[in-house]
Motif scaffolding. Sequence first.
Motif, PDB file in Angstrom:
ATOM      1  N   LEU A  53       0.704  -1.159  -0.221  1.00 56.48           N
ATOM      2  CA  LEU A  53      -0.111   0.166  -0.005  1.00 56.48           C
ATOM      3  C   LEU A  53       0.975   1.235  -0.025  1.00 56.48           C
ATOM      4  O   LEU A  53       1.888   1.322   0.715  1.00 56.48           O
ATOM      5  CB  LEU A  53      -0.825  -0.013   1.270  1.00 56.48           C
ATOM      6  CG  LEU A  53      -1.942  -1.131   1.539  1.00 56.48           C
ATOM      7  CD1 LEU A  53      -2.507  -1.183   3.085  1.00 56.48           C
ATOM      8  CD2 LEU A  53      -2.988  -0.865   0.507  1.00 56.48           C
ATOM      9  N   ASN A  54       0.565   2.345  -0.876  1.00 53.84           N
ATOM     10  CA  ASN A  54       0.965   3.634  -0.989  1.00 53.84           C
ATOM     11  C   ASN A  54       0.827   4.171   0.531  1.00 53.84           C
ATOM     12  O   ASN A  54      -0.327   4.492   0.688  1.00 53.84           O
ATOM     13  CB  ASN A  54       0.981   4.227  -1.995  1.00 53.84           C
ATOM     14  CG  ASN A  54       1.714   5.644  -2.200  1.00 53.84           C
ATOM     15  OD1 ASN A  54       1.211   6.816  -1.934  1.00 53.84           O
ATOM     16  ND2 ASN A  54       2.818   5.641  -2.121  1.00 53.84           N
ATOM     17  N   MET A  55       1.635   4.735   1.099  1.00 55.10           N
ATOM     18  CA  MET A  55       1.456   5.817   2.356  1.00 55.10           C
ATOM     19  C   MET A  55       2.371   6.789   2.516  1.00 55.10           C
ATOM     20  O   MET A  55       3.845   6.360   2.540  1.00 55.10           O
ATOM     21  CB  MET A  55       1.259   4.886   3.595  1.00 55.10           C
ATOM     22  CG  MET A  55       0.852   5.684   4.847  1.00 55.10           C
ATOM     23  SD  MET A  55       0.780   4.847   6.511  1.00 55.10           S
ATOM     24  CE  MET A  55      -0.907   3.980   6.101  1.00 55.10           C
ATOM     25  N   ILE A  63      -2.645   8.447   4.998  1.00 55.84           N
ATOM     26  CA  ILE A  63      -2.619   7.464   5.991  1.00 55.84           C
ATOM     27  C   ILE A  63      -4.152   7.176   5.827  1.00 55.84           C
ATOM     28  O   ILE A  63      -4.465   5.793   5.893  1.00 55.84           O
ATOM     29  CB  ILE A  63      -2.520   8.276   7.133  1.00 55.84           C
ATOM     30  CG1 ILE A  63      -0.734   8.434   7.235  1.00 55.84           C
ATOM     31  CG2 ILE A  63      -2.804   7.202   8.316  1.00 55.84           C
ATOM     32  CD1 ILE A  63      -0.421   9.059   8.554  1.00 55.84           C
ATOM     33  N   LYS A  64      -5.207   8.130   5.945  1.00 56.58           N
ATOM     34  CA  LYS A  64      -6.388   7.453   5.775  1.00 56.58           C
ATOM     35  C   LYS A  64      -6.941   6.933   4.798  1.00 56.58           C
ATOM     36  O   LYS A  64      -7.795   5.771   4.851  1.00 56.58           O
ATOM     37  CB  LYS A  64      -7.365   8.783   5.942  1.00 56.58           C
ATOM     38  CG  LYS A  64      -8.842   8.691   5.947  1.00 56.58           C
ATOM     39  CD  LYS A  64      -9.625  10.020   5.953  1.00 56.58           C
ATOM     40  CE  LYS A  64     -11.045  10.016   6.102  1.00 56.58           C
ATOM     41  NZ  LYS A  64     -11.910  11.051   6.291  1.00 56.58           N
ATOM     42  N   ALA A  68      -8.232   2.976   4.444  1.00 57.72           N
ATOM     43  CA  ALA A  68      -9.472   2.659   3.943  1.00 57.72           C
ATOM     44  C   ALA A  68      -9.188   1.506   3.037  1.00 57.72           C
ATOM     45  O   ALA A  68     -10.336   0.657   2.775  1.00 57.72           O
ATOM     46  CB  ALA A  68      -9.965   3.817   3.121  1.00 57.72           C
ATOM     47  N   ASP A  69      -8.189   1.621   2.370  1.00 54.99           N
ATOM     48  CA  ASP A  69      -7.853   0.358   1.393  1.00 54.99           C
ATOM     49  C   ASP A  69      -7.906  -0.955   2.132  1.00 54.99           C
ATOM     50  O   ASP A  69      -8.373  -2.183   1.699  1.00 54.99           O
ATOM     51  CB  ASP A  69      -6.469   0.692   0.596  1.00 54.99           C
ATOM     52  CG  ASP A  69      -6.745   1.703  -0.596  1.00 54.99           C
ATOM     53  OD1 ASP A  69      -7.869   2.060  -0.837  1.00 54.99           O
ATOM     54  OD2 ASP A  69      -5.560   1.952  -0.686  1.00 54.99           O
ATOM     55  N   GLN A  73     -10.424  -5.038   2.625  1.00 52.33           N
ATOM     56  CA  GLN A  73      -9.870  -6.450   2.587  1.00 52.33           C
ATOM     57  C   GLN A  73     -10.117  -7.164   3.524  1.00 52.33           C
ATOM     58  O   GLN A  73      -9.860  -8.372   3.491  1.00 52.33           O
ATOM     59  CB  GLN A  73      -8.417  -6.036   1.996  1.00 52.33           C
ATOM     60  CG  GLN A  73      -8.392  -5.462   0.673  1.00 52.33           C
ATOM     61  CD  GLN A  73      -6.828  -5.311   0.040  1.00 52.33           C
ATOM     62  OE1 GLN A  73      -6.253  -6.168  -0.113  1.00 52.33           O
ATOM     63  NE2 GLN A  73      -6.201  -4.139   0.014  1.00 52.33           N
ATOM     64  N   THR A  74     -10.189  -6.537   4.756  1.00 51.24           N
ATOM     65  CA  THR A  74      -9.967  -7.488   5.907  1.00 51.24           C
ATOM     66  C   THR A  74     -11.172  -6.488   7.026  1.00 51.24           C
ATOM     67  O   THR A  74     -11.296  -5.280   6.929  1.00 51.24           O
ATOM     68  CB  THR A  74      -8.859  -7.420   6.637  1.00 51.24           C
ATOM     69  OG1 THR A  74      -9.008  -8.425   7.685  1.00 51.24           O
ATOM     70  CG2 THR A  74      -8.174  -6.289   7.084  1.00 51.24           C
ATOM     71  N   GLN A  75     -11.521  -7.163   8.161  1.00 54.37           N
ATOM     72  CA  GLN A  75     -12.288  -6.479   8.897  1.00 54.37           C
ATOM     73  C   GLN A  75     -11.695  -6.325  10.285  1.00 54.37           C
ATOM     74  O   GLN A  75     -12.130  -5.656  11.371  1.00 54.37           O
ATOM     75  CB  GLN A  75     -13.787  -7.493   9.211  1.00 54.37           C
ATOM     76  CG  GLN A  75     -14.453  -7.700   8.273  1.00 54.37           C
ATOM     77  CD  GLN A  75     -15.744  -8.593   8.740  1.00 54.37           C
ATOM     78  OE1 GLN A  75     -15.701  -9.263   9.420  1.00 54.37           O
ATOM     79  NE2 GLN A  75     -16.938  -8.226   7.895  1.00 54.37           N
ATOM     80  N   HIS A  76     -10.347  -6.837  10.265  1.00 55.28           N
ATOM     81  CA  HIS A  76      -9.627  -6.506  11.719  1.00 55.28           C
ATOM     82  C   HIS A  76      -8.033  -6.508  11.260  1.00 55.28           C
ATOM     83  O   HIS A  76      -7.394  -7.139  10.293  1.00 55.28           O
ATOM     84  CB  HIS A  76      -9.980  -7.530  12.626  1.00 55.28           C
ATOM     85  CG  HIS A  76      -9.467  -8.924  12.177  1.00 55.28           C
ATOM     86  ND1 HIS A  76      -8.173  -9.526  12.711  1.00 55.28           N
ATOM     87  CD2 HIS A  76      -9.951 -10.028  11.526  1.00 55.28           C
ATOM     88  CE1 HIS A  76      -8.108 -10.641  12.083  1.00 55.28           C
ATOM     89  NE2 HIS A  76      -9.010 -11.150  11.502  1.00 55.28           N
ATOM     90  N   ILE A  77      -7.419  -5.885  12.161  1.00 58.94           N
ATOM     91  CA  ILE A  77      -5.966  -5.686  12.225  1.00 58.94           C
ATOM     92  C   ILE A  77      -5.523  -6.325  13.658  1.00 58.94           C
ATOM     93  O   ILE A  77      -5.931  -5.681  14.699  1.00 58.94           O
ATOM     94  CB  ILE A  77      -5.353  -4.283  11.789  1.00 58.94           C
ATOM     95  CG1 ILE A  77      -5.655  -4.066  10.252  1.00 58.94           C
ATOM     96  CG2 ILE A  77      -3.892  -4.305  12.157  1.00 58.94           C
ATOM     97  CD1 ILE A  77      -4.785  -4.908   9.505  1.00 58.94           C
TER      98      ILE A  77
END
Length: 249
Positions: A53-55, A63-64, A68-69, A73-77
Amino acid sequence: MSYNKNILLIGGTSGIGKALLERLSTDHKVTKIFATYHRHKPDTNTTDKVVWLNMDVREEGSIKQAIADINRQTQHIDWVINAVGLLHTNTNQPEKAVRQLDAEFFLQNMTLNALPSLLIAKHIISLLKAGTPSELRPAIYATISARVGSISENELGGWYSYRMSKAALNMGMKTLSIEWQRTLKNVCVAVIQPGTVDTPLSKPFQANVAKDKLFTPDACARHLLKVLNELTVEDTGCFIDWAGKTIAW
């Protein structure tokens, strides 16, 4: 207990971040790694676990958008590791005396070292809240800091911009840990000093470092992951070194 982790690794393209990425990629407990880059997407044969991911950590909008990307793709980190930092540039080195202080370089240090971890925290809350719901295996929000950010251990002076930015980072993470103890009870906020690592960041300052105290990036990554895997909710708000030993604020 077996569990799988989704990880956000900020700064996965060089030095410590790259070494962490390589080790995490081979960990069977890790399901997905969202690794960030700034300018150029790495052209590497990473595993299917890695999503680039570009950040730009200097820009809240970037960052936001990256988070959001991730959310699509997932519901949790479960883990967040911020490995981005600035010590010197092509035109500025750490100051030896206050007369060398340059306002622009000072603000660069603050912008890259102190602020990003708070901005990332601001936007990652919902994904962390859904992370690993266990006191034994907490979700982790970890930031790479530096021993020179310790006010108590400052005996040599100098390095105004770097020291002050890391001290500000430490204060931000300590404050965040107190807030999240109330609102994200199963998250451990950790500030970690990685030791002196043989990377471009430390290259100009390695002359006086003992051989056994200059770590390869891989050795550093091994140390850091061992410490991270041993953290519990009770450790939140800690400032520790690569061996898990407490550093005075």
